[in-house]
Design a protein around this motif. Structure first.
Motif, PDB file in Angstrom:
ATOM      1  N   SER A   1      -5.492  -1.211   7.754  1.00  0.00           N
ATOM      2  CA  SER A   1      -5.612   0.235   7.601  1.00  0.00           C
ATOM      3  C   SER A   1      -5.392   0.974   8.908  1.00  0.00           C
ATOM      4  O   SER A   1      -4.702   1.993   8.952  1.00  0.00           O
ATOM      5  CB  SER A   1      -6.995   0.580   7.033  1.00  0.00           C
TER       6      SER A   1
ATOM      7  N   ASP B   1       0.823  -1.205   0.000  1.00  0.00           N
ATOM      8  CA  ASP B   1       0.000   0.000   0.000  1.00  0.00           C
ATOM      9  C   ASP B   1       0.860   1.259   0.000  1.00  0.00           C
ATOM     10  O   ASP B   1       1.909   1.321   0.649  1.00  0.00           O
ATOM     11  CB  ASP B   1      -0.916   0.011   1.226  1.00  0.00           C
TER      12      ASP B   1
ATOM     13  N   HIS C   1     -10.043  -5.077  -0.647  1.00  0.00           N
ATOM     14  CA  HIS C   1     -10.566  -4.245   0.426  1.00  0.00           C
ATOM     15  C   HIS C   1     -10.560  -4.976   1.754  1.00  0.00           C
ATOM     16  O   HIS C   1     -10.320  -4.377   2.793  1.00  0.00           O
ATOM     17  CB  HIS C   1     -11.978  -3.772   0.076  1.00  0.00           C
TER      18      HIS C   1
ATOM     19  N   SER D   1      -1.165   8.069  -1.638  1.00  0.00           N
ATOM     20  CA  SER D   1      -1.794   7.551  -0.420  1.00  0.00           C
ATOM     21  C   SER D   1      -2.836   6.486  -0.720  1.00  0.00           C
ATOM     22  O   SER D   1      -3.095   5.611   0.111  1.00  0.00           O
ATOM     23  CB  SER D   1      -2.433   8.702   0.367  1.00  0.00           C
ATOM     24  N   GLN D   2      -3.442   6.532  -1.910  1.00  0.00           N
ATOM     25  CA  GLN D   2      -4.447   5.540  -2.283  1.00  0.00           C
ATOM     26  C   GLN D   2      -3.889   4.485  -3.236  1.00  0.00           C
ATOM     27  O   GLN D   2      -4.629   3.633  -3.725  1.00  0.00           O
ATOM     28  CB  GLN D   2      -5.651   6.232  -2.941  1.00  0.00           C
TER      29      GLN D   2
ATOM     30  N   ARG E   1      -2.088   1.183  -4.591  1.00  0.00           N
ATOM     31  CA  ARG E   1      -1.973  -0.193  -4.129  1.00  0.00           C
ATOM     32  C   ARG E   1      -1.168  -0.996  -5.138  1.00  0.00           C
ATOM     33  O   ARG E   1      -1.085  -0.634  -6.300  1.00  0.00           O
ATOM     34  CB  ARG E   1      -3.354  -0.847  -3.964  1.00  0.00           C
TER      35      ARG E   1
ATOM     36  N   ASN F   1     -13.611   3.285   5.753  1.00  0.00           N
ATOM     37  CA  ASN F   1     -12.217   3.685   5.540  1.00  0.00           C
ATOM     38  C   ASN F   1     -11.887   4.966   6.297  1.00  0.00           C
ATOM     39  O   ASN F   1     -10.825   5.082   6.919  1.00  0.00           O
ATOM     40  CB  ASN F   1     -11.936   3.868   4.044  1.00  0.00           C
TER      41      ASN F   1
END
Length: 591
Positions: free
Chosen positions: A525, A131, A196, A153-154, A156, A449
């Motif tokens: 997360s 990530d 996810h 940051s998002q 993957r 999230n």
């Protein structure tokens, strides 16, 4: 006034200097960035030139929240990618790294530092193995190979299959830390491969199907789990010459195996727990024509066998897990079902934890001395005696509000809040500034999230650690395989693995629960978004027929809380915290 102004000016200068030293990628002196020389990426200042195969000088661009760095790969060069809590490190072999240094080159690139075989790309967010970044290799029109690093940051993906370099986790030197991150995903963790679901602990991604879990076994008649089983005893009556025992009778229920020994009057017995199972020493009796052994008796009993001794007979029971004097088994003596033979009943399950009440001494958490305050908090404090504060710890009760968490024998959100409050009260009494992410049955944000990020971000500067509390669960088809306690960590901080290890030891020591160890193969997360040492504890499986009953027991929950609190204390006293300094260090000089 002039003297005061001079002191204040000095304090501000010192505060600025101290601030420059903080952060995972800090240097001893600030770097002055000059315009780039021709042929170098914009903003990066080359510090030296060298002959031979060279590596560095990436071409940098940003778009749609992603920063891209493109490196030319010299022939024969090798490299290792190491995601860390402060950015991405690239270790180079077979080529010279072009020395360079620059700050704030792009939204997701806070620092670029290269030299001595290594390149560090600083990011404003922590990276995990998969990530916050992605690396690929490609062949361009000229025929040359390039390494493409994307930061966001998002983002993957981590290193994709085209990458020829190795990928390592920025774990401590302890090989166990690396192993926990790179361990294969268990077959029972079906959701780990989901993009996810990988954000969540295993129990959070289990589908809830009412009525599909194994039923809890019938409780032992007249048993009292709050009292430890008797290790030594004697069957009432007078022992007759030639008395003998028969093969144990075995009964099986979901998650537990019951073995019944029919003992003649006057038989003495002693139960000895050990790492292989149980040994039952029977005094004054023989074997007669009894069957002497059996293999693969059940999931909980791998084998049993009788052996003659000088005093009588020993029954060795090989279990699937170690036993202690108060966990892994329970026993009681029942009257005869017929005839005159009393029954010594042994219930065996690795999920049986210590449910006896803690003594007042065991419930007490030793005091934690204050810690030296962050020098950046008060500039004037740098010029006078240092100030000391109670160490701050964030305790996160998982789930809440519309999110119940795992549902089985208990509802996860209720148990996590119950345990978290107990942990907080124990730590506050010990001198720790313990705060909860939630005090009531609520979520922090309707979006999952965002909720997880808000919890992680409560670890503000000055907070020493973040501990999230959860209850585990598995699918109904594998419910009997999930029991015990485990602790999760991510490489968000250099001391997160040590924190997880310390918490796990505390829980196992206090509860006697089955030790599932330290886990790290999921990128959670709530951990990776924390910038301080962070760990997530799973205190038991609500889906298991025996472990689920543990979670309904007040004595067990109290033991869990004491185990977590003692682990937090141990971590603070040994410097396994954001400051890296043991609580109380140099505190004797405090006013």
């Amino acid at each position: 006034m002039k003297r005061i102004a001079t002191y204040l000016s000095s304090a501000l200068l010192l505060g600025s200097w101290a601030a420059a030293q903080t952060g995972s990628l800090s240097r001893s002196t600030p770097v002055q960035v000059q315009p780039a020389a021709s042929g170098f990426a914009s903003g990066i200042e080359p510090l030296a030139q060298a002959r031979g195969a060279m590596f560095g000088n990436p071409r940098i661009s940003s778009a749609n929240g992603v920063t891209k760095l493109v490196f030319d790969l010299p022939a024969g060069m090798t490299y290792t990618l190491v995601p860390t809590f402060g950015g991405l490190r690239l270790d180079v072999g077979g080529a010279r790294v072009v020395p360079a240094s620059a700050l704030r080159l792009a939204e997701n690139l806070t620092e670029y530092r290269a030299g001595t075989g290594q390149i560090v790309m600083g990011t404003p967010f922590p990276l995990s193995l998969s990530d916050g970044w992605r690396a690929t290799e490609a062949t361009v029109a000229s025929g040359n190979r390039v390494l493409i690093v994307e930061l966001g940051s998002q983002m993957r993906g981590g290193a994709v299959s085209s990458v020829s370099g190795r990928v390592l986790a920025a774990a401590p030197a302890d090989a166990r830390a690396q192993a926990s991150l790179q361990a294969p995903v268990p077959a029972t963790d079906h959701a780990a491969s989901s993009e996810h679901a990988n954000d969540l602990p295993p129990g959070d991604s289990v589908k809830r199907v009412p009525g599909t879990l194994p039923p809890a076994p019938a409780a032992m008649t007249d048993t009292d789990t709050s009292r430890p089983s008797t290790l030594v005893g004697r069957i009432p009556g007078i022992l007759q010459a030639g008395a003998s025992v028969s093969a144990p009778r075995v009964g099986k229920s979901p998650g537990v195996t019951r073995m019944v020994l029919d003992l003649p009057p006057g038989t003495g017995y002693r139960i000895v727990p050990n790492t292989l199972g149980l040994r039952v020493e029977l005094v004054g009796v023989g074997l007669g024509d009894a069957r002497t052994s059996e293999q693969d008796t059940s999931s909980e009993v791998r084998a049993w066998r009788y052996e003659r001794t000088g005093e009588g007979v020993n029954l060795t029971i090989v279990t699937g897990a170690p036993t202690t004097s108060r966990s892994g088994w329970r026993s009681q003596v029942l009257p005869p079902s017929s005839g005159n033979l009393m029954r010594l009943v042994l219930d065996i399950s690795p999920a049986m934890a210590n449910l006896t009440p803690l003594t007042s001494k065991e419930r007490l958490i030793g005091s934690v001395p204050p810690m030296r305050a962050n020098s950046g908090v008060s500039g004037l404090a740098l010029l006078s005696s240092p100030s000391y504060v109670r160490p701050r710890v964030v305790i996160d009760p998982g789930h809440g509000g519309r999110d119940p968490g795992a549902v089985g024998t208990i509802i996860e959100k209720q148990v996590t809040l119950d345990v978290a409050k107990r942990v907080r009260d124990l730590l506050v009494a010990a001198g720790v500034d313990a705060v909860l992410t939630r005090e009531t049955d609520r979520e922090l944000h309707p979006d999952k999230n965002t909720d997880l990020q808000m919890r992680a971000q409560m670890g503000t500067p000055g907070t020493q650690m973040f501990v999230s509390i959860h209850v585990n669960a598995t699918e109904a088809s594998t419910a009997l395989k999930g029991y015990g306690v485990e602790t999760w960590w991510n490489p968000n901080h250099a001391r997160s693995y040590d924190l997880a290890s310390t918490l796990q030891r505390g829980m196992v020591r206090t509860t006697g629960a089955f030790d599932r160890g330290i886990k790290g193969y999921r990128s959670l997360s709530v951990l990776r978004n924390s910038r301080i040492p962070a760990a997530l504890v799973e205190i038991g499986f609500t889906s298991h027929p025996i472990d689920g009953l543990n979670l309904t027991d007040n004595n067990y929950l109290e033991r869990v809380a004491v185990g977590i609190a003692s682990g937090v204390r141990d971590a603070l006293l040994t410097g396994v915290s954001a400051s890296g300094q043991p609580a109380g260090a140099a505190s004797t000089t405090a006013p």
